[in-house]
Every structure is written in C-alpha cells, then in structure tokens.
Design a protein around this motif. Structure first.
Motif, short mmCIF file in Angstrom:
data_model
loop_
_atom_site.label_atom_id
_atom_site.label_comp_id
_atom_site.label_asym_id
_atom_site.label_seq_id
_atom_site.Cartn_x
_atom_site.Cartn_y
_atom_site.Cartn_z
N TYR A 81 0.92 -1.28 0.03
CA TYR A 81 -0.04 -0.16 -0.08
C TYR A 81 0.85 1.29 0.01
N GLU A 82 2.05 1.30 0.34
CA GLU A 82 2.92 2.21 0.31
C GLU A 82 3.28 2.93 -1.17
N TYR A 83 3.13 1.86 -2.25
CA TYR A 83 3.16 2.32 -3.47
C TYR A 83 1.82 3.15 -3.87
N LEU A 84 0.85 2.64 -3.59
CA LEU A 84 -0.64 3.44 -3.64
C LEU A 84 -0.49 4.83 -3.03
N LEU A 85 -0.11 4.78 -1.76
CA LEU A 85 -0.03 6.12 -0.96
C LEU A 85 1.05 7.13 -1.68
N ALA A 86 2.27 6.48 -2.05
CA ALA A 86 3.00 7.54 -3.12
C ALA A 86 2.59 7.87 -4.31
#
Length: 166
Positions: A81-86
C-alpha cells in the motif's frame, strides 16, 4: 480422556454438547473475542479505498490508506500500500514524501519495485537532478531487464544523457 469416553457412550446429547463447546472454543481462538470485529474492519478498509479510487476521490483514498497504515502496518507493507500512497502523494504534489515511500519499496524486492524506481527517476528529473535520474533508470534496467518499462527507460536514459550534455 476416560470422562470423554463415558460421555460419548451416553448417547447423542453429550456429543452435541461436546461439538458445541469445541465449536465455541474454535471461534474464540479464531476471532479472539473483539478482534473479530477488528478483522472485519481491516478487511473492509481495502474495499473502502477501492471505492474511493473508483469514485476518483483521491483525498479520501489518501486518508483511508494513511489510516490503514496506522491500524495495520504489517498488512500495509505486505500488500504494498505504500506504492498507492506514494502515487497519491505524487499526484498531490508531495514529491518528497512520495520519494521516501518509493525508496522503501526500492529497498525491498516486491512486484512494484521496478515501478518505484521509475517514479523515483521521474521525481529526480522533475527536480533537474539528471544524474540521479540516470542512476534510478540504470538500476531499473539492470534489475529488471525484461520489464514492461525497459524500452521506455532505455529511451529516457539516452534523453537524460543528451539533456545533461554528458
């Protein structure tokens, strides 16, 4: 064990009680009291995030992803989910915060590492750091030579060299 054998020999009523107790113990073990509600909440969060993204409500999606990171850090990382947040942060213009999240992904070996490297290269280019852009692109090409991004990355690497006059 002897008591259990005596109970089972008494007929079907004690067997039903034993099965009911076993089922209750299994449920408590699986859901641990109130954590079952929490598990349902954590499972509902990705659906809420997806609905916000489908509705193009990026501000709400970002808030939900941040909330997921707070509530379930392990699941947040395990499901990338850090990719989506980024991506949401990058879209909003918060490039330094997005870059930090992409760096975290680039440091792990996940399915999204190649895309994180590409976005780090884009952020470097936008801040006119062409040498850093080339480093990220080179790392992408060396680590993922058959990536869907490889052709575009090679073209950008050539352009970056040309733009920097190196």
């Amino acid at each position: 064990m002897q008591k259990l054998l005596r109970l089972t020999s008494l007929g079907s009523a004690p067997r039903l009680i034993i099965r009911a107790v076993f089922a209750a113990v299994a449920l408590v073990a699986m859901f641990g009291g109130h954590s079952g509600c929490q598990a349902q909440t954590l499972q509902a969060k990705p659906n809420e995030i997806r609905a916000a993204m489908d509705a193009r409500d990026f501000q709400r999606a970002e808030a939900l992803v941040r909330q997921l990171r707070t509530e379930d850090a392990t699941g947040f990382t395990a499901n990338n989910y850090e990719y989506l947040l980024a991506r949401l942060l990058e879209r909003r213009g918060a490039r330094s915060e997005a870059a930090a999240l992409y760096q975290g992904l680039a440091g792990r070996s996940t399915i999204l590492t190649q895309y994180a490297l590409w976005h780090l290269a884009l952020i470097a280019r936008e801040s006119s750091d062409l040498a850093l852009e080339r480093q990220y692109i080179t790392r992408l090409l060396v680590s993922y030579p058959s990536s869907a991004l490889a052709s575009t990355a090679r073209e950008r690497l050539i352009d970056s060299h040309f733009d920097s006059r190196d």
